[in-house]
Design a protein around this motif. Structure first.
Motif, PDB file in Angstrom:
ATOM      1  N   VAL A  47       0.894  -1.266   0.148  1.00 26.20           N
ATOM      2  CA  VAL A  47       0.048   0.121   0.169  1.00 26.20           C
ATOM      3  C   VAL A  47       0.699   1.312   0.076  1.00 26.20           C
ATOM      4  N   ASP A  48       2.039   1.249   0.299  1.00 28.63           N
ATOM      5  CA  ASP A  48       3.147   2.281   0.241  1.00 28.63           C
ATOM      6  C   ASP A  48       3.502   2.693  -1.080  1.00 28.63           C
ATOM      7  N   LEU A  49       3.533   1.790  -1.994  1.00 29.67           N
ATOM      8  CA  LEU A  49       3.789   2.068  -3.457  1.00 29.67           C
ATOM      9  C   LEU A  49       3.025   3.148  -4.113  1.00 29.67           C
ATOM     10  N   PHE A  50       1.716   3.268  -3.987  1.00 34.67           N
ATOM     11  CA  PHE A  50       1.123   4.390  -4.688  1.00 34.67           C
ATOM     12  C   PHE A  50       1.443   5.536  -4.079  1.00 34.67           C
ATOM     13  N   PRO A  51       1.206   6.046  -2.850  1.00 33.41           N
ATOM     14  CA  PRO A  51       1.809   7.330  -2.409  1.00 33.41           C
ATOM     15  C   PRO A  51       3.219   7.643  -2.658  1.00 33.41           C
ATOM     16  N   THR A  52       4.159   6.674  -2.747  1.00 33.66           N
ATOM     17  CA  THR A  52       5.565   6.927  -3.155  1.00 33.66           C
ATOM     18  C   THR A  52       5.904   7.246  -4.565  1.00 33.66           C
ATOM     19  N   LEU A  53       5.089   6.395  -5.441  1.00 30.00           N
ATOM     20  CA  LEU A  53       5.253   6.635  -6.777  1.00 30.00           C
ATOM     21  C   LEU A  53       4.669   8.028  -7.328  1.00 30.00           C
ATOM     22  N   THR A  54       3.477   8.166  -6.562  1.00 31.92           N
ATOM     23  CA  THR A  54       3.020   9.750  -7.123  1.00 31.92           C
ATOM     24  C   THR A  54       3.570  10.985  -6.583  1.00 31.92           C
ATOM     25  N   LYS A  62       5.559  13.582  -8.698  1.00 33.40           N
ATOM     26  CA  LYS A  62       4.958  14.957  -8.379  1.00 33.40           C
ATOM     27  C   LYS A  62       3.512  15.121  -8.727  1.00 33.40           C
ATOM     28  N   VAL A  63       2.947  14.006  -8.679  1.00 33.92           N
ATOM     29  CA  VAL A  63       1.443  13.923  -8.982  1.00 33.92           C
ATOM     30  C   VAL A  63       0.558  14.080  -7.485  1.00 33.92           C
ATOM     31  N   SER A  64      -0.236  15.119  -7.409  1.00 31.05           N
ATOM     32  CA  SER A  64      -0.996  15.271  -6.190  1.00 31.05           C
ATOM     33  C   SER A  64      -2.015  14.249  -6.237  1.00 31.05           C
ATOM     34  N   HIS A  65      -2.340  13.722  -4.775  1.00 26.96           N
ATOM     35  CA  HIS A  65      -3.431  12.767  -4.612  1.00 26.96           C
ATOM     36  C   HIS A  65      -3.865  13.228  -3.430  1.00 26.96           C
ATOM     37  N   THR A  66      -5.067  12.681  -2.806  1.00 24.28           N
ATOM     38  CA  THR A  66      -5.821  12.974  -1.426  1.00 24.28           C
ATOM     39  C   THR A  66      -5.134  12.044  -0.348  1.00 24.28           C
ATOM     40  N   GLU A  67      -4.190  12.958   0.611  1.00 28.12           N
ATOM     41  CA  GLU A  67      -3.768  11.819   1.648  1.00 28.12           C
ATOM     42  C   GLU A  67      -4.770  11.123   2.434  1.00 28.12           C
ATOM     43  N   THR A  68      -5.796  11.896   2.661  1.00 31.90           N
ATOM     44  CA  THR A  68      -6.938  11.060   3.538  1.00 31.90           C
ATOM     45  C   THR A  68      -7.416   9.895   3.045  1.00 31.90           C
ATOM     46  N   ALA A  69      -7.526   9.608   1.606  1.00 33.82           N
ATOM     47  CA  ALA A  69      -7.909   8.464   1.157  1.00 33.82           C
ATOM     48  C   ALA A  69      -6.967   7.354   1.044  1.00 33.82           C
ATOM     49  N   LEU A  70      -5.725   7.436   1.655  1.00 34.42           N
ATOM     50  CA  LEU A  70      -4.638   6.498   1.220  1.00 34.42           C
ATOM     51  C   LEU A  70      -4.291   5.854   2.559  1.00 34.42           C
ATOM     52  N   GLU A  71      -4.058   4.501   2.466  1.00 36.60           N
ATOM     53  CA  GLU A  71      -3.605   3.674   3.728  1.00 36.60           C
ATOM     54  C   GLU A  71      -2.145   3.712   3.903  1.00 36.60           C
ATOM     55  N   GLY A  72      -1.325   3.977   2.834  1.00 34.51           N
ATOM     56  CA  GLY A  72       0.167   3.842   2.791  1.00 34.51           C
ATOM     57  C   GLY A  72       0.656   4.959   2.909  1.00 34.51           C
ATOM     58  N   TYR A  73       2.022   5.170   3.007  1.00 36.39           N
ATOM     59  CA  TYR A  73       2.888   6.153   3.229  1.00 36.39           C
ATOM     60  C   TYR A  73       4.050   6.277   2.245  1.00 36.39           C
ATOM     61  N   ASP A  74       4.362   7.246   1.765  1.00 36.19           N
ATOM     62  CA  ASP A  74       5.480   7.649   0.867  1.00 36.19           C
ATOM     63  C   ASP A  74       6.679   7.401   1.756  1.00 36.19           C
ATOM     64  N   PHE A  75       7.314   6.432   0.963  1.00 38.60           N
ATOM     65  CA  PHE A  75       8.649   5.786   1.864  1.00 38.60           C
ATOM     66  C   PHE A  75       9.876   6.644   1.197  1.00 38.60           C
ATOM     67  N   THR A  76       9.597   7.615   0.213  1.00 37.44           N
ATOM     68  CA  THR A  76      10.790   8.430  -0.340  1.00 37.44           C
ATOM     69  C   THR A  76      11.799   8.942   0.906  1.00 37.44           C
ATOM     70  N   PRO A  77      11.361   9.298   1.900  1.00 39.31           N
ATOM     71  CA  PRO A  77      12.232   9.789   3.057  1.00 39.31           C
ATOM     72  C   PRO A  77      13.254   8.464   3.536  1.00 39.31           C
ATOM     73  N   VAL A  78      12.661   7.306   3.443  1.00 36.39           N
ATOM     74  CA  VAL A  78      13.206   6.100   3.756  1.00 36.39           C
ATOM     75  C   VAL A  78      14.501   5.845   2.941  1.00 36.39           C
ATOM     76  N   ALA A 132       4.471  -4.638  10.362  1.00 33.66           N
ATOM     77  CA  ALA A 132       3.784  -4.620   9.020  1.00 33.66           C
ATOM     78  C   ALA A 132       2.578  -5.476   9.102  1.00 33.66           C
ATOM     79  N   PHE A 133       1.454  -5.293   8.591  1.00 34.29           N
ATOM     80  CA  PHE A 133       0.409  -6.017   8.708  1.00 34.29           C
ATOM     81  C   PHE A 133       0.219  -6.947   7.673  1.00 34.29           C
ATOM     82  N   SER A 134      -0.048  -8.202   7.635  1.00 32.05           N
ATOM     83  CA  SER A 134      -0.408  -9.182   6.510  1.00 32.05           C
ATOM     84  C   SER A 134      -1.566 -10.211   6.985  1.00 32.05           C
TER      85      SER A 134
END
Length: 85
Positions: free
Chosen positions: A26-33, A37-53, A67-69
């Protein structure tokens, strides 16, 4: 656990970095967007942008510790498979 390889050639500080941080699908979508530099609604996502990592490398203290599985359990749906009738 599944290894993930990420290459972002236009961000030089990421070159050669390794991390053992836990990343979920679930972290892939926020990271790739974020990288695109594509905007998306933060409140609708479960994942986190892992670019800082990726930029920091290692395992940052502020990143997730677990991590939950989930997978289907055949013995719960069909107890006869495991002799629990």
């Amino acid at each position: 656990r599944v290894p993930m390889l990420v290459r972002v050639p236009w961000i030089q500080e990421m070159v050669g970095k390794h991390t053992s941080a836990l990343v979920e699908l679930v972290d892939l979508f926020p990271t790739l967007t974020g990288l695109a530099k594509v905007s998306h609604t933060e409140t609708a996502l479960e994942g986190y942008d892992f670019t800082p990592v990726l930029r920091a490398g290692g395992n940052p203290p502020s990143w997730r510790k677990a991590a939950f599985s989930q997978y289907p359990c055949a013995h719960v749906r069909n107890p006869r498979l495991f002799g629990r009738v």
